[in-house]
Motif scaffolding. Structure first.
Motif, PDB file in Angstrom:
ATOM      1  N   ASN A  14       0.828  -1.196   0.000  1.00 55.10           N
ATOM      2  CA  ASN A  14       0.000   0.000   0.000  1.00 55.10           C
ATOM      3  C   ASN A  14       0.867   1.253   0.000  1.00 55.10           C
ATOM      4  O   ASN A  14       2.099   1.168  -0.040  1.00 55.10           O
ATOM      5  CB  ASN A  14      -0.933  -0.020   1.217  1.00 55.10           C
ATOM      6  N   ARG A  15       0.246   2.412   0.055  1.00 53.89           N
ATOM      7  CA  ARG A  15       0.976   3.683  -0.047  1.00 53.89           C
ATOM      8  C   ARG A  15       1.924   3.919   1.120  1.00 53.89           C
ATOM      9  O   ARG A  15       2.864   4.709   1.010  1.00 53.89           O
ATOM     10  CB  ARG A  15       0.007   4.852  -0.162  1.00 53.89           C
ATOM     11  N   TYR A  16       1.699   3.246   2.241  1.00 52.33           N
ATOM     12  CA  TYR A  16       2.547   3.430   3.413  1.00 52.33           C
ATOM     13  C   TYR A  16       3.673   2.401   3.493  1.00 52.33           C
ATOM     14  O   TYR A  16       4.708   2.667   4.113  1.00 52.33           O
ATOM     15  CB  TYR A  16       1.706   3.369   4.690  1.00 52.33           C
ATOM     16  N   ALA A  53      -4.922   4.362   7.931  1.00 55.42           N
ATOM     17  CA  ALA A  53      -4.020   5.409   7.458  1.00 55.42           C
ATOM     18  C   ALA A  53      -2.921   5.679   8.476  1.00 55.42           C
ATOM     19  O   ALA A  53      -3.163   5.667   9.684  1.00 55.42           O
ATOM     20  CB  ALA A  53      -4.796   6.688   7.178  1.00 55.42           C
ATOM     21  N   ARG A  54      -1.711   5.934   7.991  1.00 56.85           N
ATOM     22  CA  ARG A  54      -0.591   6.293   8.859  1.00 56.85           C
ATOM     23  C   ARG A  54      -0.237   7.767   8.726  1.00 56.85           C
ATOM     24  O   ARG A  54       0.832   8.203   9.147  1.00 56.85           O
ATOM     25  CB  ARG A  54       0.631   5.434   8.508  1.00 56.85           C
ATOM     26  N   LEU A  57      -5.585  12.256   6.194  1.00 57.51           N
ATOM     27  CA  LEU A  57      -6.416  11.993   5.031  1.00 57.51           C
ATOM     28  C   LEU A  57      -7.322  13.199   4.787  1.00 57.51           C
ATOM     29  O   LEU A  57      -7.725  13.885   5.729  1.00 57.51           O
ATOM     30  CB  LEU A  57      -7.281  10.752   5.246  1.00 57.51           C
ATOM     31  N   ASP A  62     -10.116   7.459   2.064  1.00 55.12           N
ATOM     32  CA  ASP A  62      -9.485   7.824   0.801  1.00 55.12           C
ATOM     33  C   ASP A  62      -9.241   6.544   0.015  1.00 55.12           C
ATOM     34  O   ASP A  62      -9.201   5.449   0.593  1.00 55.12           O
ATOM     35  CB  ASP A  62      -8.172   8.564   1.057  1.00 55.12           C
ATOM     36  N   TYR A  77      -8.167   3.616   2.419  1.00 52.71           N
ATOM     37  CA  TYR A  77      -7.467   4.032   3.634  1.00 52.71           C
ATOM     38  C   TYR A  77      -8.462   4.769   4.519  1.00 52.71           C
ATOM     39  O   TYR A  77      -9.245   5.594   4.043  1.00 52.71           O
ATOM     40  CB  TYR A  77      -6.293   4.942   3.290  1.00 52.71           C
ATOM     41  N   TYR A  78      -8.436   4.471   5.801  1.00 55.63           N
ATOM     42  CA  TYR A  78      -9.376   5.114   6.717  1.00 55.63           C
ATOM     43  C   TYR A  78      -8.619   5.620   7.946  1.00 55.63           C
ATOM     44  O   TYR A  78      -7.569   5.091   8.306  1.00 55.63           O
ATOM     45  CB  TYR A  78     -10.508   4.162   7.125  1.00 55.63           C
ATOM     46  N   ARG A  79      -9.166   6.660   8.548  1.00 51.74           N
ATOM     47  CA  ARG A  79      -8.471   7.347   9.637  1.00 51.74           C
ATOM     48  C   ARG A  79      -8.267   6.446  10.856  1.00 51.74           C
ATOM     49  O   ARG A  79      -9.130   5.643  11.190  1.00 51.74           O
ATOM     50  CB  ARG A  79      -9.250   8.597  10.055  1.00 51.74           C
TER      51      ARG A  79
END
Length: 406
Positions: A14-16, A53-54, A57, A62, A77-79
């Motif tokens: 993922n993006r992180y 999410a890290r 957002l 997102d 991705y969620y908070r």
């Protein structure tokens, strides 16, 4: 026959973290590879995954959607923090995860022209399996579970808990098929009550084009370790202490260890290596997080791979080492003996936590003749068992069995 397969992984790049669940991604890539014309079954695959999410957002949720390549993927991705109350945030995050997965499944159905999935493939329990079970009840869609997690091993029973163990067992029993990556993991779920009449052990997969023999075998030198810096599982401190001992007791050996990886215990291991004097003279080098290409190059240059874990499942790094014709010294825990037979043809097994045995095994490998291990045979066996074609075909056979029964 062509089956639409919806993949629901717990972990996925993922993006992180582009290496999070990369072993799951390789399984899915193997499944999606074009099968030979003579195979009766083809697959159309899609991935939906939701990740906490890290970072900030723009909204509660997102999304990154990738429709290029062999496997269209919806990443959500969620908070992580919503109210500041931990107990409430835990509940709300679960609800957000469900919202993300529901959105993703609806998006996949639209992408498939309004057609629903024929099979749901859950990768790593629990919540992915729970959604798969719900789809079985609601849409009569069969599902299978592929399990990788060490949480189900007996040594981690205190982390798993009674309730989660019973839920996992139920999900396995209700599945149309169960495909753990090791025989040891199959036994672990069976001990919890997770029996399934269609259980097939399908191992992790390796890119045998990327991981291959070096041009010159005689140039290989030194030891290599590639692992997450998770001290409870990987026991990297035991390796460092053993290397320090060998350096003192065998100064002419010129022992050298290169360590690749990242994780929570990274600073702790750097400090221990410093305290042992291993960094000052270059006996140990920390390489940090490496890409798969960089790891492959390290395996081509090393003389042996070392893994001193307290518990494992079916380590991808050992499979990658074998595809590179690299023998290993590793602990005889869980699925590792399934990769390193007791005849010593692919490396040496030592008891977990036994630093004396580790030292002796490393000496045997480093001081023995180069012909002690047949690099070409190591690679040939890895290609036949762990290559993309072999693993992909194994999964498609299970899909075919499910489709025929249903």
């Amino acid at each position: 026959m062509k089956l639409r397969v919806l993949h629901l992984p717990k972990w996925y790049p993922n993006r992180y973290d582009d290496q999070d669940g990369d072993f799951v991604a390789r399984h899915i890539a193997a499944i999606a590879q074009a099968s030979p014309d003579e195979e009766p079954l083809q697959t159309q695959n899609a991935v939906v995954v939701a990740v906490v999410a890290r970072g900030p957002l723009p909204s509660l949720i997102d999304a990154d959607v990738s429709l290029s390549g062999a496997v269209p993927t919806w990443r959500y991705y969620y908070r992580a923090r919503l109210t500041g109350w931990a107990w409430l945030d835990r509940v709300l995050k679960l609800l957000l995860w469900l919202v993300c997965i529901t959105r993703g499944m609806w998006a996949v159905r639209q992408y498939w022209g309004g057609q629903k999935q024929d099979i749901v493939h859950a990768h790593v329990l629990l919540r992915t399996g729970a959604v798969a079970l719900w789809l079985k009840w609601w849409q009569r869609t069969p599902y299978l579970i592929t399990e990788h997690s060490t949480i189900f091993l007996p040594t981690n029973a205190w982390r798993l808990g009674w309730l989660r163990g019973r839920v996992a067992a139920l999900l396995v029993r209700q599945a149309a098929a169960f495909t753990p990556v090791s025989e040891d993991l199959r036994r672990a779920l069976a001990r919890l009550g997770g029996h399934n009449t269609r259980t097939v052990v399908i191992p992790n997969v390796v890119d045998t084009d990327l991981f291959h023999l070096p041009d010159k075998l005689e140039t290989r030198q030194g030891l290599l370790n590639v692992a997450a810096f998770n001290e409870q599982a990987k026991n990297l401190s035991g390796i460092l202490r053993t290397i320090a001992r060998l350096r003192t007791e065998h100064p002419t050996l010129g022992i050298h260890l290169r360590i690749a990886g990242y994780g929570a215990a990274e600073n702790q291991m750097h400090q221990l290596a410093t305290d042992l004097g291993l960094l000052a003279d270059g006996t140990v080098e920390f390489l940090g997080k490496l890409s798969s290409v960089e790891v492959a190059k390290e395996m081509q240059r090393a003389q042996a791979f070392v893994l001193f874990s307290n518990y494992e499942n079916l380590p991808c790094v050992l499979i990658e080492a074998q595809a590179s014709g690299l023998p290993a010294v590793a602990t005889a825990v869980n699925g590792v003996p399934e990769l390193l037979p007791s005849d010593g043809s692919k490396g040496l097994l030592v008891p977990a936590g036994n630093e004396e045995a580790l030292a002796q095994a490393l000496l045997t490998v480093l001081q023995g003749p180069a012909s002690s291990f047949d690099a070409a045979a190591l690679r040939a066996a890895a290609v036949a068992r762990f290559g993309y074609p072999a693993v992909g075909a194994a999964f498609r056979r299970v899909y075919q069995q499910i489709a025929n029964k249903e």
